[in-house]
Design an enzyme around this catalytic site. Sequence first.
Site, PDB file in Angstrom:
ATOM      1  N   ASN A  77       0.844  -1.188   0.000  1.00  0.00           N
ATOM      2  CA  ASN A  77       0.000   0.000   0.000  1.00  0.00           C
ATOM      3  C   ASN A  77       0.882   1.241   0.000  1.00  0.00           C
ATOM      4  OD1 ASN A  77      -2.411  -1.537   0.198  1.00  0.00           O
ATOM      5  ND2 ASN A  77      -2.090  -1.771   2.400  1.00  0.00           N
ATOM      6  N   HIS A 131       6.474  -1.804   3.425  1.00  0.00           N
ATOM      7  CA  HIS A 131       6.230  -3.198   3.796  1.00  0.00           C
ATOM      8  C   HIS A 131       5.384  -3.872   2.730  1.00  0.00           C
ATOM      9  CE1 HIS A 131       3.162  -0.633   5.656  1.00  0.00           C
ATOM     10  NE2 HIS A 131       2.304  -1.625   5.464  1.00  0.00           N
TER      11      HIS A 131
HETATM   12  P1  5GP Z   1      -0.611  -0.767   5.883  1.00  0.00           P
HETATM   13  O1  5GP Z   1      -2.071  -0.401   5.983  1.00  0.00           O
HETATM   14  O2  5GP Z   1       0.278   0.367   6.320  1.00  0.00           O
HETATM   15  O3  5GP Z   1      -0.250  -1.308   4.530  1.00  0.00           O
HETATM   16  O4  5GP Z   1      -0.428  -1.988   6.852  1.00  0.00           O
HETATM   17  C1  5GP Z   1       0.060  -1.872   8.152  1.00  0.00           C
HETATM   18  C2  5GP Z   1      -0.095  -3.238   8.795  1.00  0.00           C
HETATM   19  O5  5GP Z   1       0.664  -3.250   9.979  1.00  0.00           O
HETATM   20  C3  5GP Z   1      -1.534  -3.585   9.200  1.00  0.00           C
HETATM   21  O6  5GP Z   1      -1.948  -4.782   8.532  1.00  0.00           O
HETATM   22  C4  5GP Z   1      -1.455  -3.752  10.708  1.00  0.00           C
HETATM   23  O7  5GP Z   1      -2.295  -4.780  11.198  1.00  0.00           O
HETATM   24  C5  5GP Z   1       0.015  -4.028  10.936  1.00  0.00           C
HETATM   25  N1  5GP Z   1       0.512  -3.610  12.230  1.00  0.00           N
HETATM   26  C6  5GP Z   1       0.299  -2.407  12.820  1.00  0.00           C
HETATM   27  N2  5GP Z   1       0.920  -2.339  13.997  1.00  0.00           N
HETATM   28  C7  5GP Z   1       1.560  -3.540  14.164  1.00  0.00           C
HETATM   29  C8  5GP Z   1       2.387  -4.063  15.208  1.00  0.00           C
HETATM   30  O8  5GP Z   1       2.675  -3.431  16.222  1.00  0.00           O
HETATM   31  N3  5GP Z   1       2.862  -5.325  15.018  1.00  0.00           N
HETATM   32  C9  5GP Z   1       2.572  -6.062  13.911  1.00  0.00           C
HETATM   33  N4  5GP Z   1       3.087  -7.285  13.852  1.00  0.00           N
HETATM   34  N5  5GP Z   1       1.798  -5.587  12.916  1.00  0.00           N
HETATM   35  C10 5GP Z   1       1.308  -4.346  13.035  1.00  0.00           C
END
Ligand code: 5GP
Length: 116
Positions: free
Chosen positions: A86, A99
């Site tokens: 994303n 990521h």
């Molecule tokens: P994005 O929306 O930025 O592409 O995805 C961020 C991802 O990070 C989400 O799927 C969320 O669940 C994950 N995430 C957020 N905080 C943490 C955390 O503290 N630990 C882990 N393992 N995942 C996290």
Amino acid sequence: MTTLFAKIVRGEIPADIVYQDDSVTAFRDINPVAPTHILIVPNKVIPTVNDLTAADEQVAGHMLVVAAKIAAEEGIAEDGYRLIINCNEYGGQVVFHLHMHLVGGRPLGQMVLRPR
Ligand code: 5GP
């Protein structure tokens, strides 16, 4: 600059790390949307895809190779899976440390929902 994911990379915040080497770390998403939901991140902070430069080609490619390796280890390679990155607001990016989501273990449906 530090980020939540940089703290996970350095072991300052607990996470279920499934793979780590000199350039990338992979750990299970805290809020999984499928039986397998793993995040693959560069160890160094790159905020978004928009911030990638030619110097990052190796680490960006390595993220894909590591994703394939983990998918095989998770037993989801044959059935298939989805890799998602994303970017910024419209992409739904929440954590500004590049990521790649590795999502699988069930049929994932349509890639992007059409607006009604
Ligand atoms: P994005 O929306 O930025 O592409 O995805 C961020 C991802 O990070 C989400 O799927 C969320 O669940 C994950 N995430 C957020 N905080 C943490 C955390 O503290 N630990 C882990 N393992 N995942 C996290």
